[in-house]
Enzyme design. Structure first.
Site, PDB file in Angstrom:
ATOM      1  NE  ARG A  71      -2.744  74.665  31.747  1.00  0.00           N
ATOM      2  CZ  ARG A  71      -2.788  73.455  31.183  1.00  0.00           C
ATOM      3  NH1 ARG A  71      -3.849  72.676  31.364  1.00  0.00           N
ATOM      4  NH2 ARG A  71      -1.815  73.022  30.439  1.00  0.00           N
ATOM      5  CD  GLU A 123      -3.906  63.059  23.791  1.00  0.00           C
ATOM      6  OE1 GLU A 123      -4.413  64.056  24.344  1.00  0.00           O
ATOM      7  OE2 GLU A 123      -3.957  62.836  22.569  1.00  0.00           O
ATOM      8  CE  LYS A 179       0.516  66.384  26.729  1.00  0.00           C
ATOM      9  NZ  LYS A 179      -0.002  65.060  27.082  1.00  0.00           N
TER      10      LYS A 179
HETATM   11  P1  ATP Z   1      -0.886  70.108  27.584  1.00  0.00           P
HETATM   12  O1  ATP Z   1      -1.845  71.228  27.706  1.00  0.00           O
HETATM   13  O2  ATP Z   1       0.490  70.407  28.014  1.00  0.00           O
HETATM   14  O3  ATP Z   1      -0.902  69.446  26.246  1.00  0.00           O
HETATM   15  P2  ATP Z   1      -2.660  68.152  28.591  1.00  0.00           P
HETATM   16  O4  ATP Z   1      -3.596  68.563  29.636  1.00  0.00           O
HETATM   17  O5  ATP Z   1      -3.177  67.971  27.235  1.00  0.00           O
HETATM   18  O6  ATP Z   1      -1.384  69.065  28.651  1.00  0.00           O
HETATM   19  P3  ATP Z   1      -2.482  65.471  29.478  1.00  0.00           P
HETATM   20  O7  ATP Z   1      -1.543  64.431  29.039  1.00  0.00           O
HETATM   21  O8  ATP Z   1      -3.907  65.342  29.111  1.00  0.00           O
HETATM   22  O9  ATP Z   1      -1.910  66.830  28.980  1.00  0.00           O
HETATM   23  O10 ATP Z   1      -2.352  65.718  31.042  1.00  0.00           O
HETATM   24  C1  ATP Z   1      -2.324  64.705  32.002  1.00  0.00           C
HETATM   25  C2  ATP Z   1      -2.749  65.278  33.316  1.00  0.00           C
HETATM   26  O11 ATP Z   1      -1.877  66.339  33.693  1.00  0.00           O
HETATM   27  C3  ATP Z   1      -4.136  65.846  33.245  1.00  0.00           C
HETATM   28  O12 ATP Z   1      -4.844  65.456  34.399  1.00  0.00           O
HETATM   29  C4  ATP Z   1      -3.927  67.339  33.218  1.00  0.00           C
HETATM   30  O13 ATP Z   1      -4.986  68.005  33.810  1.00  0.00           O
HETATM   31  C5  ATP Z   1      -2.628  67.495  33.995  1.00  0.00           C
HETATM   32  N1  ATP Z   1      -1.914  68.693  33.570  1.00  0.00           N
HETATM   33  C6  ATP Z   1      -1.534  69.033  32.324  1.00  0.00           C
HETATM   34  N2  ATP Z   1      -0.942  70.234  32.298  1.00  0.00           N
HETATM   35  C7  ATP Z   1      -0.936  70.676  33.579  1.00  0.00           C
HETATM   36  C8  ATP Z   1      -0.467  71.868  34.225  1.00  0.00           C
HETATM   37  N3  ATP Z   1       0.126  72.854  33.537  1.00  0.00           N
HETATM   38  N4  ATP Z   1      -0.633  71.974  35.557  1.00  0.00           N
HETATM   39  C9  ATP Z   1      -1.220  70.986  36.260  1.00  0.00           C
HETATM   40  N5  ATP Z   1      -1.684  69.853  35.723  1.00  0.00           N
HETATM   41  C10 ATP Z   1      -1.545  69.687  34.394  1.00  0.00           C
HETATM   42 MG    MG Z   2      -5.135  66.586  27.458  1.00  0.00          MG
END
Ligand code: ATP
Ligand code: MG
Length: 562
Positions: free
Chosen positions: A260, A35, A270
């Site tokens: 994760r 995102e 984020k």
């Molecule tokens: P955050 O929790 O940091 O805001 P998010 O999951 O909202 O992260 P996205 O932009 O939706 O961020 O993530 C893009 C991809 O990266 C998704 O497939 C998500 O599952 C993966 N991802 C995000 N954080 C992690 C992590 N700590 N370890 C592994 N994969 C991750």
């Molecule tokens: Mg997300």
């Protein structure tokens, strides 16, 4: 540097089985779906390496898809930084850069198709009422009074939602599933909401936006994804993912969840990283203390060391915390092989060799990298006035201190045996200079013919010839291993490390470092691996960031405390 061979894991096992069964004709197509609401962090690197790595190893494809359904929080700055970071990590999505917002029209049609099947309805409950009707884990939900609206009425209301006839938040479109489901995600989830906000790509074209759960599965389906790899939090949403695709009868990828990455002494969210940036608790998204890819890059981490880290930690189905040391060791391992050795003094103490001729300089031969013979040698000037590390001298040496002290002799690496004869102090009793003698018979730092030995070897630079530089040392951004674990009434910011940055403005480095290319990496002997900052360095005046110390000093300290 090459990335190590991939380890097998449960996701690869599933793919192997699918291929053997001939599913999707053996095709493998993954995607990385960020995102664009912040910069990527090391957790995203795990997902990138996994998705792009699987596509590469199975001769498949991996798409970069911006999951941009939330107009308020998304910006082009983030789209650009994400693209840059994925490229930097060494992955290529070729022409497959997609945006969920490109599918808004198709998604709208899919929503209409659900309505026509009697599987979606417009609901007028307020947000509070929705929450009340939804029920809890222990209490089943209650049907909305709008659940029985006719297909015609729903089609009409949904079209008018799109046309902008209703206030933000006054109505939503919901999937009609099961208000008694033990899985709350299945209790008639919202799939569209009204939100008058300009979108970074579609502008004001839309005032209704599809929800994540509706958008994600259909984006995967539209792109022909075969394996939709996501983090464990989405396991509860998998039945919804499957429901939408089954009801619409479209291409159906398999969602697979993995744990994760959690890293010690930092936060990987984020939202929290944005808070650090907005409150100016760090200098920006690329602050070298940040766990963002731009921060790690600015600190001096290589892309290969991050790929190797992601490979090494593997993929599991249970959440755990990886110690930051594992990441540090990955870059240490690489730089030990590749980084040229240099000498630099961070906290200088003047040394005068009283029996060395004034105005004389000798060029001492120093090995560039003991791990790499091809790296050869260089010349380092030795002269009467030198700098050593203040730490390498003690007026009153404790037991087991084998460095310089009054009356003591040590080896100056690549130079001579040096003996401390006397000490000069200022009015406050602070040592400002030490006076030493050298033994000409030990040139090159070799043992003298009389067989005399010394216990310590220290580094040094010539006071006349050294280049003055600024060096930044970093410590963990948070003092606690799990910064988010806090007592009631406190938040993770209370665990911020006030001493995570130390800037040393008066460091001295051997002359060749004057020409250090911005973006190049060195081992400063005994001090760690350093990176010539690509932004703050100016021609002839490099500024260095410490990437890591040589050994894992933190683990030693923590072990000692236990
Ligand atoms: P955050 O929790 O940091 O805001 P998010 O999951 O909202 O992260 P996205 O932009 O939706 O961020 O993530 C893009 C991809 O990266 C998704 O497939 C998500 O599952 C993966 N991802 C995000 N954080 C992690 C992590 N700590 N370890 C592994 N994969 C991750
Ligand atoms: Mg997300």
């Amino acid at each position: 540097m090459e990335t190590q061979a991939p380890l097998s894991n449960f996701i690869r096992d599933i793919i192997d089985e699918d291929r053997q069964a001939g599913k999707h004709n053996g095709r493998v197509h993954t995607r990385f779906p960020p995102e664009p609401n912040g910069y990527l962090h090391i957790g995203h690197a795990k997902s990138i390496c996994l998705n792009f790595g699987i596509a590469r190893d199975y001769g498949g494809l991996c798409n970069l898809r911006f999951d941009d359904t939330n107009p308020e929080k998304e910006e082009m700055e983030y789209v650009n930084s994400i693209s840059e970071d994925v490229k930097w990590l060494g992955f290529d999505w070729q022409d497959r850069e997609f945006y969920a917002s490109d599918y808004f029209e198709k998604l709208y049609e899919y929503a209409m198709a659900l309505i026509k099947k009697g599987k979606a309805y417009v609901c007028d409950l307020t947000a509070d009422e929705m929450r009340e009707y939804r029920g809890t884990l222990k209490r089943p939900g209650k049907a909305s009074p709008y659940r029985n609206r006719s297909v015609e009425e729903n089609l009409d209301l949904f079209a008018r939602m799109r046309a902008g006839e209703f206030e933000d938040g006054s109505r939503v479109l919901r999937a009609l599933i099961d208000m008694a489901s033990p899985n709350i995600a299945m209790r008639d989830p919202t799939i569209y909401r009204i939100r008058r906000a300009a979108h970074h790509r579609t502008g004001d074209k839309w005032c209704i936006y599809p929800m994540y759960d509706f958008t994600h599965c259909l984006s995967d389906s539209i792109e022909g994804i075969t394996h939709s790899i996501c983090t464990l939090e989405f396991a509860n949403n998998r039945p919804l993912y499957d429901w939408v695709l089954d009801e619409l009868g479209v291409h159906h990828p398999q969602q697979i969840e993995f744990a994760r990455l959690n890293l010690s002494h930092t936060v990987l969210s984020k939202r929290k990283l944005l808070e650090l940036v907005q409150k100016k608790l760090v200098s920006g998204w690329d602050d070298p203390r940040m766990p963002t890819l731009s921060g790690l890059r600015r600190r001096g981490y290589t892309a290969a060391s991050i790929r190797n880290f992601c490979n090494e930690i593997g993929v599991a189905k249970f959440n755990s915390i990886i110690d930051k040391v594992v990441l540090e060791n990955s870059v240490r391992r690489e730089l030990n092989k590749t980084a040229p050795r240099r000498m630099a003094v961070l906290r200088p103490l003047k040394v005068i060799i009283t029996n060395y001729p004034e105005g004389k300089t000798e060029e001492m031969e120093a090995v560039n990298n003991p791990e790499d013979e091809a790296a050869g040698t260089r010349k380092v000037p030795f002269s009467r006035e030198l700098y050593i590390e203040r730490d390498d001298f003690r007026e009153d040496p404790p037991k087991k201190f084998f460095r310089l002290a009054p009356g003591r002799e040590v080896r100056f690496r690549y130079a001579y045996f040096i003996k401390c004869e006397s000490v000069v102090k200022d009015d406050n009793g602070k040592v400002t200079e030490i006076h030493c003698t050298y033994d000409p018979e030990t040139r090159g730092g070799n043992n003298p013919p009389d067989g005399r030995k010394v216990k310590g070897t220290i580094h040094w630079v010539s006071a006349e010839r050294a280049v003055k530089t600024e060096v930044r040392l970093y410590d963990h951004l948070f003092t606690e291993r799990e910064p988010e674990k806090v007592e009631e009434g406190k938040d993770y910011l209370s665990n911020l490390n006030a001493d995570s940055l130390e800037t040393l403005a008066d460091c001295y480095a051997e002359p060749v470092l004057k020409e250090a290319e911005p973006g190049s990496r060195f081992q400063f002997e005994r001090l760690g691996y350093f990176f010539a900052d690509p932004i703050d360095s100016t021609p002839g005046k490099p500024v260095f960031n410490r990437i890591v110390t040589l050994r894992d000093t933190w683990a030693n300290i923590e072990r000692a405390q236990k």
